[in-house]
Scaffold this active site. Structure first.
Site, PDB file in Angstrom:
ATOM      1  N   ASP A  50       0.853  -1.185   0.000  1.00  0.00           N
ATOM      2  CA  ASP A  50       0.000   0.000   0.000  1.00  0.00           C
ATOM      3  C   ASP A  50       0.891   1.238   0.000  1.00  0.00           C
ATOM      4  O   ASP A  50       1.649   1.454   0.951  1.00  0.00           O
ATOM      5  CB  ASP A  50      -0.879  -0.062   1.251  1.00  0.00           C
ATOM      6  CG  ASP A  50      -1.801   1.123   1.427  1.00  0.00           C
ATOM      7  OD1 ASP A  50      -1.664   2.131   0.706  1.00  0.00           O
ATOM      8  OD2 ASP A  50      -2.660   1.053   2.326  1.00  0.00           O
ATOM      9  N   ASN A  98      -6.710  12.483 -10.377  1.00  0.00           N
ATOM     10  CA  ASN A  98      -7.541  12.901 -11.510  1.00  0.00           C
ATOM     11  C   ASN A  98      -7.324  14.398 -11.707  1.00  0.00           C
ATOM     12  O   ASN A  98      -6.729  15.062 -10.860  1.00  0.00           O
ATOM     13  CB  ASN A  98      -9.021  12.520 -11.307  1.00  0.00           C
ATOM     14  CG  ASN A  98      -9.641  13.216 -10.113  1.00  0.00           C
ATOM     15  OD1 ASN A  98      -9.569  14.431  -9.970  1.00  0.00           O
ATOM     16  ND2 ASN A  98     -10.254  12.446  -9.228  1.00  0.00           N
ATOM     17  N   VAL A 139      -6.005   4.690  -5.957  1.00  0.00           N
ATOM     18  CA  VAL A 139      -4.842   5.258  -5.259  1.00  0.00           C
ATOM     19  C   VAL A 139      -5.154   6.678  -4.775  1.00  0.00           C
ATOM     20  O   VAL A 139      -4.844   7.036  -3.645  1.00  0.00           O
ATOM     21  CB  VAL A 139      -3.605   5.282  -6.198  1.00  0.00           C
ATOM     22  CG1 VAL A 139      -2.453   6.048  -5.580  1.00  0.00           C
ATOM     23  CG2 VAL A 139      -3.164   3.872  -6.539  1.00  0.00           C
ATOM     24  N   ASP A 140      -5.795   7.455  -5.608  1.00  0.00           N
ATOM     25  CA  ASP A 140      -6.118   8.844  -5.288  1.00  0.00           C
ATOM     26  C   ASP A 140      -6.946   8.930  -4.010  1.00  0.00           C
ATOM     27  O   ASP A 140      -6.606   9.662  -3.076  1.00  0.00           O
ATOM     28  CB  ASP A 140      -6.860   9.477  -6.471  1.00  0.00           C
ATOM     29  CG  ASP A 140      -6.948  10.986  -6.411  1.00  0.00           C
ATOM     30  OD1 ASP A 140      -6.222  11.608  -5.620  1.00  0.00           O
ATOM     31  OD2 ASP A 140      -7.749  11.540  -7.189  1.00  0.00           O
ATOM     32  N   THR A 166      -3.327   2.470 -14.730  1.00  0.00           N
ATOM     33  CA  THR A 166      -3.671   1.071 -15.026  1.00  0.00           C
ATOM     34  C   THR A 166      -4.956   0.603 -14.350  1.00  0.00           C
ATOM     35  O   THR A 166      -5.394  -0.520 -14.586  1.00  0.00           O
ATOM     36  CB  THR A 166      -2.530   0.113 -14.630  1.00  0.00           C
ATOM     37  OG1 THR A 166      -2.297   0.216 -13.228  1.00  0.00           O
ATOM     38  CG2 THR A 166      -1.260   0.442 -15.399  1.00  0.00           C
ATOM     39  N   GLY A 167      -5.552   1.433 -13.523  1.00  0.00           N
ATOM     40  CA  GLY A 167      -6.807   1.075 -12.858  1.00  0.00           C
ATOM     41  C   GLY A 167      -7.996   1.468 -13.721  1.00  0.00           C
ATOM     42  O   GLY A 167      -8.159   0.961 -14.827  1.00  0.00           O
TER      43      GLY A 167
END
Length: 173
Positions: A11, A25, A34-35, A123-124
């Site tokens: 993590d 974003n 992640v954001d 990549t998400g």
């Protein structure tokens, strides 16, 4: 001394580094993946800093990067970069992703950061092909080291086994 590239499975919000990179974003106001995890773990200081940046410059375009406090995170700083949404490769996505890594490293250099941790940018939910994204990440970091060795350590932090295995093959061949 040549900088070190390390691979970590875990993590990114728990990583002890001078800076961690947020796959942000363009609004810089938090989101999913992640954001969202970075904003939740880092507390309100990160969001406040992002709001101040938005008030000053507006949104952050794909490939660009900005820096804020790390808030409650173990990292002193968070570098927020916006990766591109994958559109089949026809919208300059590869160059924009390379720019996201490159501009994050440039900001790190400007702020005297010696250790930096990257997630798997785009990549998400942005659906960038994982293999291609990892190759761009590794290549961009290695090219940057040819330009500067002031950053001593780069960590690629993979939350999932699939990305970890991809990076492991790229870094150990």
């Amino acid at each position: 001394m040549m900088p070190i590239i390390q691979l970590v499975r875990g993590d990114i919000t728990t990583i002890h580094a001078d800076a961690i990179v947020n796959a942000a974003n363009s609004s810089l106001l938090g989101g999913g993946g992640v954001d969202g995890a970075i904003h939740r773990a880092g507390g309100p200081a990160i969001l406040e800093a992002c709001r101040a940046i938005r008030a000053k410059q507006g949104s952050c375009a794909a490939g660009e990067a900005v820096i804020t406090t790390g808030g409650k995170l173990p990292a002193r700083y968070v570098i927020h970069t916006v990766g591109p949404v994958w559109n089949g490769g026809s919208k300059n996505e590869e160059q924009l992703l390379a720019n996201a890594y490159r501009n994050s490293l440039k900001l790190a250099l400007e702020h005297g950061i010696k250790t930096i941790a990257f997630p798997n940018i785009s990549t998400g939910i942005y659906h960038f092909p994982k293999q291609r994204a990892a190759a761009i990440a590794v290549e961009t970091v290695q090219q940057f080291f040819a330009y500067s060795t002031a950053i001593e350590q780069v960590l690629f932090v993979c939350f999932d086994e699939e990305n970890y295995n991809i990076y492991q093959k790229l870094l150990h061949t």
